[in-house]
Design a protein around this motif. Sequence first.
Motif, PDB file in Angstrom:
ATOM      1  N   GLY A   1       0.796  -1.219   0.000  1.00  0.00           N
ATOM      2  CA  GLY A   1       0.000   0.000   0.000  1.00  0.00           C
ATOM      3  C   GLY A   1       0.827   1.267   0.000  1.00  0.00           C
ATOM      4  O   GLY A   1       0.378   2.318   0.468  1.00  0.00           O
ATOM      5  N   ALA A   2       2.039   1.193  -0.564  1.00  0.00           N
ATOM      6  CA  ALA A   2       2.936   2.346  -0.554  1.00  0.00           C
ATOM      7  C   ALA A   2       2.607   3.367  -1.639  1.00  0.00           C
ATOM      8  O   ALA A   2       3.137   4.480  -1.624  1.00  0.00           O
ATOM      9  N   LEU A   3       1.729   2.997  -2.564  1.00  0.00           N
ATOM     10  CA  LEU A   3       1.411   3.888  -3.679  1.00  0.00           C
ATOM     11  C   LEU A   3       0.006   4.446  -3.540  1.00  0.00           C
ATOM     12  O   LEU A   3      -0.916   3.751  -3.129  1.00  0.00           O
ATOM     13  N   LYS A   4      -0.149   5.703  -3.887  1.00  0.00           N
ATOM     14  CA  LYS A   4      -1.471   6.304  -3.955  1.00  0.00           C
ATOM     15  C   LYS A   4      -1.445   7.445  -4.951  1.00  0.00           C
ATOM     16  O   LYS A   4      -0.383   7.991  -5.275  1.00  0.00           O
ATOM     17  N   ILE A   5      -2.623   7.803  -5.443  1.00  0.00           N
ATOM     18  CA  ILE A   5      -2.746   8.935  -6.351  1.00  0.00           C
ATOM     19  C   ILE A   5      -3.115  10.168  -5.530  1.00  0.00           C
ATOM     20  O   ILE A   5      -4.050  10.148  -4.731  1.00  0.00           O
ATOM     21  N   THR A   6      -2.349  11.224  -5.720  1.00  0.00           N
ATOM     22  CA  THR A   6      -2.635  12.469  -5.037  1.00  0.00           C
ATOM     23  C   THR A   6      -2.783  13.576  -6.073  1.00  0.00           C
ATOM     24  O   THR A   6      -2.351  13.427  -7.227  1.00  0.00           O
ATOM     25  N   GLU A   7      -3.399  14.675  -5.682  1.00  0.00           N
ATOM     26  CA  GLU A   7      -3.549  15.815  -6.590  1.00  0.00           C
ATOM     27  C   GLU A   7      -2.725  16.979  -6.048  1.00  0.00           C
ATOM     28  O   GLU A   7      -2.918  17.416  -4.917  1.00  0.00           O
ATOM     29  N   ARG A   8      -1.799  17.461  -6.865  1.00  0.00           N
ATOM     30  CA  ARG A   8      -0.915  18.546  -6.437  1.00  0.00           C
ATOM     31  C   ARG A   8      -0.327  19.235  -7.657  1.00  0.00           C
ATOM     32  O   ARG A   8      -0.543  18.806  -8.803  1.00  0.00           O
ATOM     33  N   LEU A   9       0.435  20.296  -7.413  1.00  0.00           N
ATOM     34  CA  LEU A   9       1.156  20.961  -8.489  1.00  0.00           C
ATOM     35  C   LEU A   9       2.312  20.070  -8.928  1.00  0.00           C
ATOM     36  O   LEU A   9       3.111  19.605  -8.096  1.00  0.00           O
ATOM     37  N   ALA A  10       2.398  19.812 -10.215  1.00  0.00           N
ATOM     38  CA  ALA A  10       3.459  18.945 -10.737  1.00  0.00           C
ATOM     39  C   ALA A  10       3.697  19.294 -12.200  1.00  0.00           C
ATOM     40  O   ALA A  10       2.865  19.943 -12.845  1.00  0.00           O
ATOM     41  N   ASP A  11       4.839  18.851 -12.714  1.00  0.00           N
ATOM     42  CA  ASP A  11       5.086  19.014 -14.143  1.00  0.00           C
ATOM     43  C   ASP A  11       3.993  18.306 -14.920  1.00  0.00           C
ATOM     44  O   ASP A  11       3.591  17.190 -14.561  1.00  0.00           O
ATOM     45  N   ASP A  12       3.518  18.943 -15.976  1.00  0.00           N
ATOM     46  CA  ASP A  12       2.457  18.347 -16.782  1.00  0.00           C
ATOM     47  C   ASP A  12       2.954  17.071 -17.450  1.00  0.00           C
ATOM     48  O   ASP A  12       4.141  16.939 -17.775  1.00  0.00           O
ATOM     49  N   PHE A  13       2.038  16.112 -17.620  1.00  0.00           N
ATOM     50  CA  PHE A  13       2.394  14.872 -18.303  1.00  0.00           C
ATOM     51  C   PHE A  13       2.790  15.189 -19.736  1.00  0.00           C
ATOM     52  O   PHE A  13       2.127  15.955 -20.439  1.00  0.00           O
ATOM     53  N   ASP A  14       3.902  14.584 -20.212  1.00  0.00           N
ATOM     54  CA  ASP A  14       4.453  14.870 -21.533  1.00  0.00           C
ATOM     55  C   ASP A  14       4.609  13.562 -22.308  1.00  0.00           C
ATOM     56  O   ASP A  14       5.568  12.810 -22.092  1.00  0.00           O
ATOM     57  N   ALA A  15       3.675  13.278 -23.206  1.00  0.00           N
ATOM     58  CA  ALA A  15       3.698  12.020 -23.957  1.00  0.00           C
ATOM     59  C   ALA A  15       4.919  11.937 -24.865  1.00  0.00           C
ATOM     60  O   ALA A  15       5.479  10.852 -25.074  1.00  0.00           O
ATOM     61  N   ASP A  16       5.341  13.086 -25.412  1.00  0.00           N
ATOM     62  CA  ASP A  16       6.532  13.088 -26.271  1.00  0.00           C
ATOM     63  C   ASP A  16       7.767  12.694 -25.470  1.00  0.00           C
ATOM     64  O   ASP A  16       8.603  11.903 -25.927  1.00  0.00           O
ATOM     65  N   ALA A  17       7.877  13.261 -24.270  1.00  0.00           N
ATOM     66  CA  ALA A  17       9.019  12.945 -23.416  1.00  0.00           C
ATOM     67  C   ALA A  17       9.007  11.479 -23.006  1.00  0.00           C
ATOM     68  O   ALA A  17      10.055  10.832 -22.918  1.00  0.00           O
ATOM     69  N   VAL A  18       7.814  10.954 -22.757  1.00  0.00           N
ATOM     70  CA  VAL A  18       7.691   9.538 -22.393  1.00  0.00           C
ATOM     71  C   VAL A  18       8.188   8.659 -23.528  1.00  0.00           C
ATOM     72  O   VAL A  18       8.960   7.715 -23.313  1.00  0.00           O
ATOM     73  N   GLN A  19       7.749   8.956 -24.749  1.00  0.00           N
ATOM     74  CA  GLN A  19       8.163   8.135 -25.884  1.00  0.00           C
ATOM     75  C   GLN A  19       9.672   8.191 -26.075  1.00  0.00           C
ATOM     76  O   GLN A  19      10.324   7.171 -26.318  1.00  0.00           O
ATOM     77  N   GLU A  20      10.232   9.386 -25.934  1.00  0.00           N
ATOM     78  CA  GLU A  20      11.684   9.531 -26.066  1.00  0.00           C
ATOM     79  C   GLU A  20      12.412   8.744 -24.976  1.00  0.00           C
ATOM     80  O   GLU A  20      13.409   8.061 -25.229  1.00  0.00           O
ATOM     81  N   TYR A  21      11.878   8.816 -23.779  1.00  0.00           N
ATOM     82  CA  TYR A  21      12.467   8.094 -22.645  1.00  0.00           C
ATOM     83  C   TYR A  21      12.400   6.584 -22.859  1.00  0.00           C
ATOM     84  O   TYR A  21      13.378   5.866 -22.628  1.00  0.00           O
ATOM     85  N   LEU A  22      11.256   6.095 -23.318  1.00  0.00           N
ATOM     86  CA  LEU A  22      11.110   4.665 -23.567  1.00  0.00           C
ATOM     87  C   LEU A  22      12.040   4.201 -24.687  1.00  0.00           C
ATOM     88  O   LEU A  22      12.626   3.120 -24.615  1.00  0.00           O
ATOM     89  N   ASP A  23      12.183   5.030 -25.719  1.00  0.00           N
ATOM     90  CA  ASP A  23      13.090   4.690 -26.807  1.00  0.00           C
ATOM     91  C   ASP A  23      14.530   4.606 -26.311  1.00  0.00           C
ATOM     92  O   ASP A  23      15.299   3.727 -26.696  1.00  0.00           O
ATOM     93  N   GLN A  24      14.891   5.522 -25.426  1.00  0.00           N
ATOM     94  CA  GLN A  24      16.237   5.499 -24.851  1.00  0.00           C
ATOM     95  C   GLN A  24      16.441   4.248 -24.012  1.00  0.00           C
ATOM     96  O   GLN A  24      17.499   3.622 -24.057  1.00  0.00           O
ATOM     97  N   GLN A  25      15.404   3.893 -23.259  1.00  0.00           N
ATOM     98  CA  GLN A  25      15.491   2.706 -22.414  1.00  0.00           C
ATOM     99  C   GLN A  25      15.682   1.440 -23.244  1.00  0.00           C
ATOM    100  O   GLN A  25      16.338   0.499 -22.830  1.00  0.00           O
ATOM    101  N   GLU A  26      15.099   1.434 -24.430  1.00  0.00           N
ATOM    102  CA  GLU A  26      15.188   0.270 -25.305  1.00  0.00           C
ATOM    103  C   GLU A  26      16.406   0.324 -26.221  1.00  0.00           C
ATOM    104  O   GLU A  26      16.620  -0.546 -27.047  1.00  0.00           O
ATOM    105  N   GLY A  27      17.197   1.406 -26.074  1.00  0.00           N
ATOM    106  CA  GLY A  27      18.394   1.539 -26.889  1.00  0.00           C
ATOM    107  C   GLY A  27      18.111   1.917 -28.322  1.00  0.00           C
ATOM    108  O   GLY A  27      18.934   1.655 -29.206  1.00  0.00           O
ATOM    109  N   GLN A  28      16.979   2.572 -28.565  1.00  0.00           N
ATOM    110  CA  GLN A  28      16.600   2.956 -29.918  1.00  0.00           C
ATOM    111  C   GLN A  28      16.944   4.428 -30.138  1.00  0.00           C
ATOM    112  O   GLN A  28      16.687   5.266 -29.290  1.00  0.00           O
TER     113      GLN A  28
END
Length: 281
Positions: A58-85
Amino acid sequence: MKVRRKIIEINEELCNGCGQCVPSCAEGAIQIIDGKARLVAEKYCDGLGACLGECPTGALKITERLADDFDADAVQEYLDQQEGQREPEPKSQTYQQNQADQQKEGRGGQKPQGSLACGCPSAAHPESLGHPQGADSRAKASSSQSSGQEATSPTTTPSALSHWPVQIRLVPSSAPFLKGAELLVIADCTAVAYPSLHSDFLPGRVVLMGCPKFDQADEYIRKFAAIFKTAGIQKVTVLMMEVPCCGGLSVIVERGLAEAGVTIPVERLRITTQGKLLKVP
């Protein structure tokens, strides 16, 4: 840019570093660092909570706060880097569109017509399962419907459904059909993925269905706790899909049992996207 939105929060004191949450995050936003689950970057977290059901402490929960906006482009770039692409795969546009649709829907917008709304990897990377689409069957059904006749087939399996409603949120904990029942708790998608659901699982069972990804887990836990306290359930079979966002269904049932303070036998089964049945150890 900082926005007020939903985002994952990790309680380091409760986290035991098991890592079960890591593969459940399609965006790769959670990693085990120094023996604890940590958020790699706020912009990688979509705030939809696919990881919640995988945490045994139970260490995880969803909270609402000020945070960097979700960035789908950054996610894709990050996943590509993780896969060595070095270059994004053609799936990138689909992934970004799905994520944009999820975020719009999650913030009160209406889902664009024709879009998919699922944050699990199977939606980010759609696949053809190779099942025949049954053009002849559809043509016959269309012909029967246009003539006002019931569509029938020599291989039609009779419905084994014994009650209504079936959605977890709609079934009252005091429903008569729950008394002394053997309970079948299924994720919504299993009804489509497993073709023999009616013949193999429904006879002799009361079925409750829901989506652990998009429905309210706390509401479900309270509902199950009330059912387990008062209905005299004999056994629970949990049927879920073999995708990360579906694992929360088993956790919801377990927490309902814990809150009710009762012990009931539970069997856990998974369905692959190919329609195969797997037993969870």
